[in-house]
Design an enzyme around this catalytic site. Structure first.
Site, mmCIF file in Angstrom:
data_model
loop_
_atom_site.group_PDB
_atom_site.id
_atom_site.type_symbol
_atom_site.label_atom_id
_atom_site.label_comp_id
_atom_site.label_asym_id
_atom_site.label_seq_id
_atom_site.Cartn_x
_atom_site.Cartn_y
_atom_site.Cartn_z
ATOM 1 N N GLY A 65 35.931 -24.035 11.875
ATOM 2 C CA GLY A 65 34.670 -24.493 12.486
ATOM 3 C C GLY A 65 33.511 -23.749 11.855
ATOM 4 N N GLU A 88 35.497 -27.808 8.790
ATOM 5 C CA GLU A 88 34.433 -28.254 9.686
ATOM 6 C C GLU A 88 34.673 -29.724 9.999
ATOM 7 O OE1 GLU A 88 31.791 -27.053 11.515
ATOM 8 O OE2 GLU A 88 31.638 -29.178 11.994
ATOM 9 N N ASN A 123 40.038 -31.665 11.042
ATOM 10 C CA ASN A 123 40.232 -31.123 12.383
ATOM 11 C C ASN A 123 41.206 -29.950 12.285
ATOM 12 O OD1 ASN A 123 40.914 -30.513 14.999
ATOM 13 N ND2 ASN A 123 40.934 -32.650 15.666
ATOM 14 N N ASP A 146 32.867 -23.564 20.347
ATOM 15 C CA ASP A 146 32.761 -24.093 21.700
ATOM 16 C C ASP A 146 31.661 -23.476 22.568
ATOM 17 O OD1 ASP A 146 33.281 -25.393 23.980
ATOM 18 O OD2 ASP A 146 35.295 -24.619 24.297
ATOM 19 N N THR A 221 26.619 -15.441 10.607
ATOM 20 C CA THR A 221 26.801 -16.874 10.851
ATOM 21 C C THR A 221 25.510 -17.414 11.474
ATOM 22 O OG1 THR A 221 27.587 -17.083 13.125
ATOM 23 C CG2 THR A 221 29.172 -16.222 11.536
ATOM 24 N N GLU A 222 25.308 -18.702 11.374
ATOM 25 C CA GLU A 222 24.076 -19.286 11.916
ATOM 26 C C GLU A 222 23.984 -19.034 13.421
ATOM 27 O OE1 GLU A 222 25.673 -20.648 9.392
ATOM 28 O OE2 GLU A 222 24.024 -20.684 7.952
ATOM 29 N N GLU A 223 25.120 -19.107 14.091
ATOM 30 C CA GLU A 223 25.115 -18.877 15.534
ATOM 31 C C GLU A 223 24.817 -17.414 15.854
ATOM 32 O OE1 GLU A 223 25.479 -20.883 18.438
ATOM 33 O OE2 GLU A 223 24.825 -22.268 16.899
HETATM 34 N N1 SAM Z 1 31.045 -20.780 13.030
HETATM 35 C C1 SAM Z 1 29.696 -21.302 12.923
HETATM 36 C C2 SAM Z 1 28.687 -20.268 13.332
HETATM 37 O O1 SAM Z 1 29.089 -19.228 13.857
HETATM 38 O O2 SAM Z 1 27.500 -20.479 13.074
HETATM 39 C C3 SAM Z 1 29.523 -22.590 13.712
HETATM 40 C C4 SAM Z 1 29.653 -22.486 15.194
HETATM 41 S S1 SAM Z 1 29.475 -24.065 15.992
HETATM 42 C C5 SAM Z 1 28.963 -23.684 17.591
HETATM 43 C C6 SAM Z 1 31.150 -24.625 16.136
HETATM 44 C C7 SAM Z 1 31.537 -25.496 14.965
HETATM 45 O O3 SAM Z 1 32.919 -25.809 15.018
HETATM 46 C C8 SAM Z 1 30.790 -26.806 14.948
HETATM 47 O O4 SAM Z 1 30.151 -26.950 13.693
HETATM 48 C C9 SAM Z 1 31.870 -27.849 15.180
HETATM 49 O O5 SAM Z 1 31.594 -29.075 14.544
HETATM 50 C C10 SAM Z 1 33.096 -27.159 14.627
HETATM 51 N N2 SAM Z 1 34.387 -27.608 15.179
HETATM 52 C C11 SAM Z 1 34.674 -27.821 16.479
HETATM 53 N N3 SAM Z 1 35.959 -28.204 16.627
HETATM 54 C C12 SAM Z 1 36.493 -28.232 15.380
HETATM 55 C C13 SAM Z 1 37.782 -28.554 14.870
HETATM 56 N N4 SAM Z 1 38.770 -28.924 15.690
HETATM 57 N N5 SAM Z 1 37.992 -28.487 13.545
HETATM 58 C C14 SAM Z 1 36.984 -28.118 12.709
HETATM 59 N N6 SAM Z 1 35.744 -27.795 13.132
HETATM 60 C C15 SAM Z 1 35.499 -27.849 14.453
#
Ligand code: SAM
Length: 251
Positions: A65, A88, A123, A146, A221-223
């Site tokens: 993710g 992603e 996924n 999440d 990370t962006e978050e």
């Molecule tokens: N890790 C990054 C950060 O810390 O900035 C992104 C955090 S973001 C809140 C969660 C990410 O996980 C989203 O971009 C979402 O699309 C992705 N994601 C959620 N479920 C996933 C899955 N089953 N497989 C791959 N990516 C997933």
């Protein structure tokens, strides 16, 4: 448009030279991200060197993710010899990360860089064993998954007891799993799942001093940046690191 989510039939079907052309001395440099805009074909079994069964080049770090790719971009120059991949699920976000990596490879900020990092749309909760072999990964990152955590959605957690068994399968014994979030309930949930799983053991804080990955996980990370930018109204970032213990899984 959203493309059908294609998936490799097995690790033997993944052509890593398409993701890391520099390491495989492969002239081809078309982005292959498994999106409608940048599709991948999985036509058949790939030669052993290119699918990682033989030869030194295998993905060792996985960002699950990966969002907009901040962690990968930060880790890439710190570990130039490690191949690292982001997974992603969102199509446009994956395209964005792919273009970001390609720009760095083409020298957007001086010397060409980031040859060791790539991204794929998939996924990650479903398809890890289609991409990685038993014991392959040295590090797995779960950063700010999440954001809308609710305990009742337990089945959809990206870290759960059941999925940890899959993660243990693709991880090398001694490998490290990092998780971070600003949602306290989610942190506790992920921690409990890891603590209860026999193939993971918490790494004590004193062993994490100077860990270059941890710094990136909690700040790059962006978050992580979003949480930091909340300033004094913001909240803490909670994190833990667990070691994959025990022998390689059967199967
Ligand atoms: N890790 C990054 C950060 O810390 O900035 C992104 C955090 S973001 C809140 C969660 C990410 O996980 C989203 O971009 C979402 O699309 C992705 N994601 C959620 N479920 C996933 C899955 N089953 N497989 C791959 N990516 C997933």
């Amino acid at each position: 448009p959203c493309s059908v989510l294609r998936c490799s039939a097995s690790p033997d079907h993944v052509d890593w030279s398409a993701h890391f052309p520099f390491f495989f001395e492969c002239p081809q440099d078309r982005l292959q991200l498994n999106t409608a805009e940048n599709p991948i074909e999985y036509p058949g079994v790939v030669p052993d060197e290119r699918n990682g069964k033989a030869g030194p080049h295998q993905v060792r770090f996985l960002d699950v993710g990966c969002g907009f790719g901040g962690l990968l971009m930060a880790l890439s120059p710190k570990f130039p010899d490690k191949l690292m991949l982001g997974m992603e699920i969102r199509e446009q976000v994956t395209n964005y990360v792919g273009k970001r990596i390609q720009a760095m490879r083409q020298g957007a900020e001086g010397e060409p860089s980031h040859h060791n990092v790539s991204v794929i749309r998939t996924n990650a909760m479903k398809f890890l064993p289609n991409y990685f072999r038993k014991g392959q990964l040295e590090k797995m990152f779960f950063c700010f998954p999440d954001p809308h955590f609710k305990r009742k959605n337990a089945r959809r957690r990206i870290i759960s007891y059941g999925l940890l068994s899959v993660y243990a399968y693709v991880m090398a014994p001694g490998g490290l799993l990092y998780h971070a979030t600003d949602v306290k309930d989610l942190h506790e949930w992920m921690d409990t799942a890891c603590e209860e799983h026999p193939l993971f053991r918490r790494v004590p804080p004193e062993e994490l001093e100077g860990d270059a990955c941890l710094e990136a996980v909690t700040a790059e990370t962006e978050e992580a940046k979003r949480v930091k930018n909340l300033g004094r109204f913001g909240h803490d970032v909670y994190f833990s690191v667990f070691r994959r213990v025990g022998p390689l899984s059967d199967g």
